[in-house]
Design a protein around this motif. Structure first.
Motif: not given
Lengths: 320, 511
Positions: B99-116
């Motif tokens: 998951q971390e590899n997939i979302i790196a560089g892509q998520c919006k906002g400051v904190f990571i919403n893991k469930a979403k």
């Protein structure tokens, strides 16, 4: 005064002595987490120490003094960053050169500063304060929260950095850059930008660490005032396995060892004999502990505790 | 029906120092098509796709996206334009989770919403028929799982163009079929899929159109349905090549047992059994193939036989002598030779920063008398090898790492064969090689076999293993699943054995 009060006082000093170490270690973590081993911590601390003191003396403004200290460390880091990121220079050599440069720079600026004392108001505003409520906690309160705000900021910074690294997207991206910059770039992360920002932030931290000595702890300028604490910080980064929370523990622990060093020089009574342990032995302790930790983390092989995979290697996108 | 043109590459050029990797290449990708990019090693396929995905910047030419000209200064911009690439060497961080590899560089906002994040990853998986455990760490994953993560990574970024660089090189036949299914799903969703490959059967099976590259130039683009493998090979190599593998006959007098491995067990660096209780024999004039998914103990087996790795228990008998415990140097002197081509080609066997002469001398200098190294003899030998194996190099003084992959491998194999071994162990000798070069190497192995050399051939391509070897040993997890007769077994059955599943009836295929 009971023995408990004595221990309390001793540990309070340990926190103070650990503060420059903690700043330096956090600076080191910031840099190493983006894959850059910066051996210039000692140099950046010295640059911060002398500039902080100089500006404090000139302006009498504590905020400006602290800011100048951070910026001085940051300028050191900028030299390092340009050479190692943009020109892909060897990180070890560049870091060592930065330390040598920082030492010389601080001696040069500080030549006229020995014997000069810091303006009263600067000293006063950086003196220890009682944090409401927290300082009332029995035993721990006075140790951690009857401190200068400067000390406290290191503690807060460490916690914030931990959250930043592990809970935010910037932290995730940053870890990715340190582990594998080409993977990071392929994921759409600007690896060069991340490296610059975090190495510079690391330099700022180191500068703050050095200035704690000249603005709060001593507070005077002496040549080479950090006396190798930057190197202990480099070792502490490994000791803390690149984890800011463990860095708090490590820095205060080594601060305590240093404090112990001063105490033990005068000798401690054991079975009626006054046993004197040479200070050199205690000075060795941080490094011995670091070697032990290095042996341990190589043995246990837990991947999460290892150094960032790309640490020390230059990165060029079009490498074939 | 003519599909809509999505991307058009015009006159793309790229040079690396003296090497012209791409010369005025033209390529057109349409929506909803699977486009194969076919070419020999060094023909510029990967370079071209690295340009399209923003990793390299082209020296000349233009990229048109939906009719508008674009220029990518970084992968980030290519991703934003909807172009995603799964690289041959995966770009994943081991210590992070899928998951971390997939979302790196892509998520919006400051904190990571893991469930979403997990939810959106699973939605993508469902849409394209992929399976992944988002919380599994990459270092715990098999190669095909890692590839799945790479694909999801690209899809998560909303890619409309998926580029796969040699995706099947590391997969079993079953896994390949799953991958092809995913590619067809993507095609149905209107994506353009590019597959870089040099396997002809895959081109024929999966692609709608194929573009052939040769020596950095685009030769032709054809509809796959109207092409034949022979025609494509000819376009790719520039001359007709016989694609049949030959199982050569040898003089029966040469066939006598050379190597006997008995109950061999080897521990790896982490003190786990990398090879467990392995027994087999190998005769002169025979090629024994070894099949298995990556890291099934092949490397450790090679290193144990050649004395580079400590053996925990068991025997390695070479011509009647137990060679366990001998130093690698003594084992080489007895006539055992190993050429191991690791994934990065340079990890073992050759010193990247030394020239061809010195690399050739690395093994033979020990037999020279006196204190000094005789470079004259080395030069002669190096020149012989260069000529015999048709290595393209400016000279024998060339630093090995500056050669192309295929030529590096030829230097390695050439040196080993030049030592005239009685047992030749070769691991992945054609890794990443083009067809012409691969067939050269198969010919060399056959020649050695005819000379009475015992050949242990650790390979990846099942078609080749089945076509070339006299017997085929399938390894799984350090154990021998079976030793089978390649003439009687199918590719699928070998694939089953490779993942540790035995067909009904146990040792049905044992010869």
């Amino acid at each position: 005064m009971s023995w408990l009060n004595a221990v309390e006082l001793f540990l309070q000093t340990a926190v103070q002595m650990g503060t420059p170490l903690l700043f330096g270690t956090l600076g080191g973590i910031l840099s190493e987490k983006v894959g850059h081993l910066n051996l210039g911590v000692e140099g950046m601390m010295l640059m911060g120490a002398v500039m902080g003191f100089q500006v404090g003396v000139l302006t009498g403004n504590p905020a400006l003094a602290v800011l100048a200290a951070g910026l001085a460390g940051m300028i050191g880091a900028l030299i390092y960053a340009v050479i190692t990121i943009t020109f892909m220079g060897n990180q070890v050599v560049t870091g060592l050169a930065l330390t040598i440069f920082g030492t010389g720079f601080s001696s040069f600026i500080g030549a006229g500063l020995s014997g000069v004392s810091l303006p009263e108001n600067v000293q006063a505003s950086l003196a220890a304060v009682n944090i409401p409520l927290l300082s009332k906690i029995p035993f721990f309160g006075p140790i951690f929260f009857q401190q200068s705000l400067y000390s406290l900021s290191a503690l807060v910074l460490a916690v914030l950095l931990y959250v930043y690294l592990n809970k935010t997207r910037y932290g995730l991206n940053m870890r990715m850059v340190g582990e594998n910059p080409s993977a990071a770039e392929a994921s759409g992360i600007n690896a060069t930008l991340y490296k610059y920002v975090h190495i510079l932030a690391g330099g700022f931290c180191c500068g703050l660490g050095g200035a704690f000595l000249t603005l709060v702890f001593v507070p005077r300028w002496q040549d080479n005032i950090t006396a190798g604490q930057g190197w202990i910080a480099v070792a502490l980064v490994i000791f803390a396995t690149w984890n800011p929370l463990k860095a708090i523990f490590g820095a205060y622990f080594f601060g305590m060892l240093r404090g112990l060093g001063f105490k033990l020089q005068s000798g401690i009574p054991i079975f009626g004999h006054n046993v004197v342990i040479p200070a050199q032995i205690l000075d060795m302790l941080p490094y011995i502990m670091t070697i032990a930790v290095l042996v341990f983390i190589t043995m246990n092989k837990k991947k999460e505790n290892q150094a960032p995979a790309w640490l020390g290697s230059p990165y060029f996108r079009e490498e074939r | 029906m003519e599909k809509e043109v999505f991307i058009k590459l015009e006159n793309i050029s790229k040079t690396f120092g003296p090497v012209k990797a791409n010369r005025n290449i033209n390529l057109e990708l349409r929506k909803g098509e699977i486009h194969a990019l076919l070419g020999e090693n060094g023909s510029g396929k990967s370079t071209l796709m690295n340009i399209l995905s923003g990793i390299y910047s082209p020296d000349g030419g233009s990229i048109m996206l939906d009719g508008k000209q674009v220029a990518f200064d970084s992968p980030k911009e290519a991703i934003e334009a909807g172009i995603g690439m799964v690289h041959q060497h995966f770009k994943l961080v081991d210590v992070l989770s899928a998951q971390e590899n997939i979302i790196a560089g892509q998520c919006k906002g400051v904190f990571i919403n893991k469930a979403k994040m997990t939810e959106s990853i699973l939605t993508i998986c469902k849409k394209y028929g992929l399976t992944v455990n988002p919380n599994k760490k990459i270092y715990n994953m098999s190669v095909s799982e890692k590839q799945t993560v790479e694909i999801i990574k690209v899809l998560y970024r909303g890619a409309k163009v998926l580029i796969l660089d040699e995706p099947t090189a590391v997969l079993t036949p079953q896994e390949t079929r799953v991958l092809f299914e995913i590619m067809r799903n993507m095609k149905r969703e209107g994506c353009a899929v590019v597959i870089i490959t040099h396997k002809m059967n895959e081109v024929m099976e999966i692609s709608d159109r194929v573009t052939v590259l040769r020596k950095g130039e685009s030769i032709a683009t054809i509809d796959t349905s109207s092409a034949t493998p022979e025609q494509l090979t000819e376009l790719m190599v520039g001359k007709a090549i016989d694609l049949d593998l030959e199982r050569v006959q040898v003089d029966p007098a040469l066939v006598k047992e050379v190597l006997k491995v008995e109950n061999l067990t080897v521990l790896n660096g982490e003190r786990r059994e990398a090879v467990s209780n392995v027994s087999f024999t190998l005769s002169g004039g025979e090629i024994l193939g070894v099949a298995g998914i990556a890291d099934s103990g092949q490397k450790e087996l090679c290193e144990a036989i050649t004395g580079m790795m400590k053996i925990k228990s068991g025997k390695v008998v070479f011509k009647g002598e137990n060679i366990v415990g001998l130093s690698p140097r003594d084992i080489i002197k007895r006539g055992v030779s190993l050429s191991f081509v690791p994934e990065d080609r340079l990890g073992m066997g050759l010193v990247a920063g030394m020239n061809i002469i010195d690399n050739v001398l690395l093994k033979s200098y020990q037999n020279m008398p006196g204190l000094f190294v005789d470079r004259k003899e080395g030069r002669k030998k190096a020149e012989e090898i260069v000529q015999r194996f048709d290595i393209s190099t400016p000279g024998t003084n060339q630093i090995v790492k500056r050669l192309s992959g295929g030529n590096i491998q030829k230097v390695l194999l050439g040196r080993e064969i030049d030592l005239e071994p009685e047992l030749l162990i070769t691991a992945y000798p054609v890794r990443g090689l083009d067809i012409g070069a691969s067939y050269n190497i198969y010919d060399v192995l056959n020649q050695q076999k005819q000379k009475g050399v015992a050949v242990l051939f650790i390979g990846e391509d099942l078609d080749v293993l089945l076509g070339l070897c006299d017997r085929l040993m399938v390894m799984h997890n350090g154990k021998i699943m079976d030793i089978v007769d390649p003439k009687k077994i199918t590719k699928d059955e070998v694939g089953m054995l490779m993942v540790g599943r035995r067909p009904e009836g146990g040792e049905l295929y044992y010869d």
